[in-house]
Design an enzyme around this catalytic site. Structure first.
Site, PDB file in Angstrom:
ATOM      1  N   ASP A   1       3.969   9.783  -0.630  1.00 54.90           N
ATOM      2  CA  ASP A   1       2.791   9.050  -0.163  1.00 54.90           C
ATOM      3  C   ASP A   1       2.449   7.990  -1.203  1.00 54.90           C
ATOM      4  O   ASP A   1       2.445   8.292  -2.399  1.00 54.90           O
ATOM      5  CB  ASP A   1       1.610  10.031  -0.021  1.00 54.90           C
TER       6      ASP A   1
ATOM      7  N   HIS B   1       0.820  -1.219   0.000  1.00 54.31           N
ATOM      8  CA  HIS B   1       0.000   0.000   0.000  1.00 54.31           C
ATOM      9  C   HIS B   1       0.850   1.263   0.000  1.00 54.31           C
ATOM     10  O   HIS B   1       0.391   2.323  -0.405  1.00 54.31           O
ATOM     11  CB  HIS B   1      -0.919   0.006   1.221  1.00 54.31           C
TER      12      HIS B   1
HETATM   13  C1  G6P Z   1      -0.708   3.564   5.793  1.00 58.83           C
HETATM   14  C2  G6P Z   1      -0.445   2.080   5.668  1.00 58.83           C
HETATM   15  C3  G6P Z   1      -1.503   1.269   6.396  1.00 58.83           C
HETATM   16  C4  G6P Z   1      -1.659   1.786   7.800  1.00 58.83           C
HETATM   17  C5  G6P Z   1      -1.988   3.271   7.795  1.00 58.83           C
HETATM   18  C6  G6P Z   1      -2.179   3.855   9.201  1.00 58.83           C
HETATM   19  O1  G6P Z   1      -1.793   3.939   5.016  1.00 58.83           O
HETATM   20  O2  G6P Z   1      -0.376   1.691   4.320  1.00 58.83           O
HETATM   21  O3  G6P Z   1      -1.145  -0.096   6.409  1.00 58.83           O
HETATM   22  O4  G6P Z   1      -2.664   1.051   8.477  1.00 58.83           O
HETATM   23  O5  G6P Z   1      -0.943   3.945   7.141  1.00 58.83           O
HETATM   24  O6  G6P Z   1      -1.095   3.570  10.006  1.00 58.83           O
HETATM   25  P1  G6P Z   1      -1.236   2.809  11.400  1.00 58.83           P
HETATM   26  O7  G6P Z   1       0.154   2.575  11.850  1.00 58.83           O
HETATM   27  O8  G6P Z   1      -2.029   3.718  12.271  1.00 58.83           O
HETATM   28  O9  G6P Z   1      -1.975   1.509  11.123  1.00 58.83           O
END
Ligand code: G6P
Length: 462
Positions: free
Chosen positions: A371, A163
């Protein structure tokens, strides 16, 4: 054990647990980006989802099904959480994959935890996958899972989707465990990225670090063919539009503008509070526009939402403090009684309120330094069912490749970004409507259902 023919594996399960006053945990669907992306596809398919429940040292043994999906929790201890999630995932990989805008840290203990937790995820997945099942592993937290799982279950068809952005080889090669990470990913049949550049970086690395052969069909490694590709993720457009059309949302948007003092122009920024999002750089742009007199607090208001994230990690804590200080400074220097220059919300915002904010904003500024995609930019476009609004978007967000009619900026270029802010604010409304129309057409034709469908079709080869 009941097995499933489609298994999604991600670091977090798509649920949030809250404890009621009588000590019972209630589980609710979480509203994170990935869940909102996957939910419409997996709903009612009897698929399984393997992931962590969000509770350390306290794993529920059983979770209720979520809209027909079976949820399988993987336990994490406090040490796992600190070393695998906060450590290797978010203090080594995250900064390194985002152009090393903050210095990545390397600790052998973190790697050991990452390896151990990936192994646990692979084992849990092997238990719930039916014979010949399709398994879809998500994101940078779980890059070792494909190869681990293949060793246990060679009958499975394994996909991986990254992602976040995948870095140039020169940066990736800094990782002490680069070979294991690449081999982990090469355990998949299909490795998907947001942008073709990510797939190219990966193919180059496989050739360079592992002597894998790159052919027009994919990467050949240890007698197998691993395909790669770009599959830009999107949003649930219908869900955002329904919210945006809701009379309550429209009324709320109006109310929000009134609460802001009915300024002529509202600029909105919404980010997870993360150093990749370019929040400080954007505040600097705003401060200078105010100082130059090109923007006046009497007619323009900026709303900055910064959703708390990874708060125990040093870089995040420091950033939160710097941003608060800078917002305070800007308001101190340029605000007037009853008219703040920047309205700062350091909190999570629920979807209906967020969509109301989108509708209330004349300009949305999404200016990350790097990003993978940035789904908020797409959400803003989807929410503008009225055809209004303007989007300022960083070239370094994956979504810039699709939202070509946004006002594109290089967020490192302060003067250029300042000019583009003014351009977006002062454009002929007809021009902004034309841009928004083109972006809406794109988002409509490329929603999240299409993303998942195209990935799964490529994975299963049907
Ligand atoms: C990005 C990553 C996700 C993640 C999100 C939020 O979008 O690709 O996998 O869940 O950030 O980060 P966190 O550490 O809060 O899950």
């Amino acid at each position: 054990m009941l097995t499933s023919s489609l298994v999604v594996v991600s670091s977090r399960l798509p649920i949030d647990g809250t404890v009621t006053p009588d000590g019972v945990t209630e589980w609710r669907r979480d509203n994170g980006g990935l869940v909102r992306a996957m939910h419409p596809i997996l709903r009612d398919t009897a698929a399984a989802w393997v992931g962590w429940s969000g509770r350390v040292d306290d794993t529920p043994t059983k979770l209720p099904d979520l809209d027909g999906m079976h949820l399988h929790p993987v336990p994490l201890s406090t040490a796992d959480y600190e070393d695998y999630y906060e450590g290797f995932a978010n203090s080594t990989l995250w900064p390194l994959y985002h152009d090393a805008v903050e210095q990545p840290a390397h600790h052998r203990r973190w790697w050991e935890a990452y390896h151990r937790v990936n192994q646990r995820f692979a084992e849990a997945t092997a238990r719930v996958a039916a014979k010949g099942a399709v398994v879809w592993v998500q994101d940078y937290h779980l890059q070792l899972v494909p190869a681990m799982l293949r060793r246990m279950r060679p009958d499975l068809r394994i996909g991986f989707f990254m992602h976040v952005s995948f870095p140039p080889g020169e940066l990736f090669m800094q990782l002490p465990r680069r070979v294991e990470l690449l081999e982990g990913l090469l355990g998949a049949d299909l490795v998907g990225f947001q942008r073709p550049g990510g797939a190219r970086n990966f193919a180059w690395l496989a050739g360079h670090a592992l002597r894998a052969r790159n052919t027009h069909r994919g990467i050949e490694y240890e007698g197998r063919l691993i395909r790669t590709g770009a599959f830009p993720i999107s949003i649930n457009v219908a869900e955002v539009e329904t919210l945006a059309r809701n009379p309550r949302t429209i009324a709320r948007a109006k109310q929000l503008r009134a609460d802001l003092g009915d300024p002529a122009r509202v600029i909105l920024a919404v980010d997870r509070l993360d150093y990749i999002k370019g929040i400080e750089q954007r505040l600097k742009v705003y401060r200078e526009l105010l100082a130059d007199g090109r923007i006046k607090v009497t007619d323009t208001v900026m709303v900055q939402v910064a959703v708390p994230s990874r708060q125990r990690v040093g870089h995040y804590r420091d950033l939160a403090e710097r941003i608060e200080r800078e917002v305070g400074r800007i308001n101190g220097d340029f605000g007037k009684l009853g008219a703040a220059a920047v309205h700062y919300l350091n909190q999570a915002i629920k979807p209906p309120e967020l969509v109301a904010l989108y509708r209330a904003a004349d300009v949305m500024a999404v200016t990350p330094l790097r990003d993978g995609m940035n789904l908020l930019a797409k959400e803003y476009v989807a929410a503008r069912v009225d055809g209004g609004g303007a989007l300022i978007l960083s070239e370094f967000a994956g979504s810039a490749a699709e939202l070509k009619h946004a006002y594109l900026v290089n967020p490192h270029d302060v003067d250029g970004t300042k000019d583009t802010f003014i351009q977006a604010l002062e454009a002929d409304p007809a021009d902004n409507r034309k841009r928004m129309r083109a972006m809406r057409r794109h988002v409509h034709a490329h929603d999240v259902q299409r993303w998942a469908h195209s990935y799964l079709t490529a994975l299963t080869g049907s």
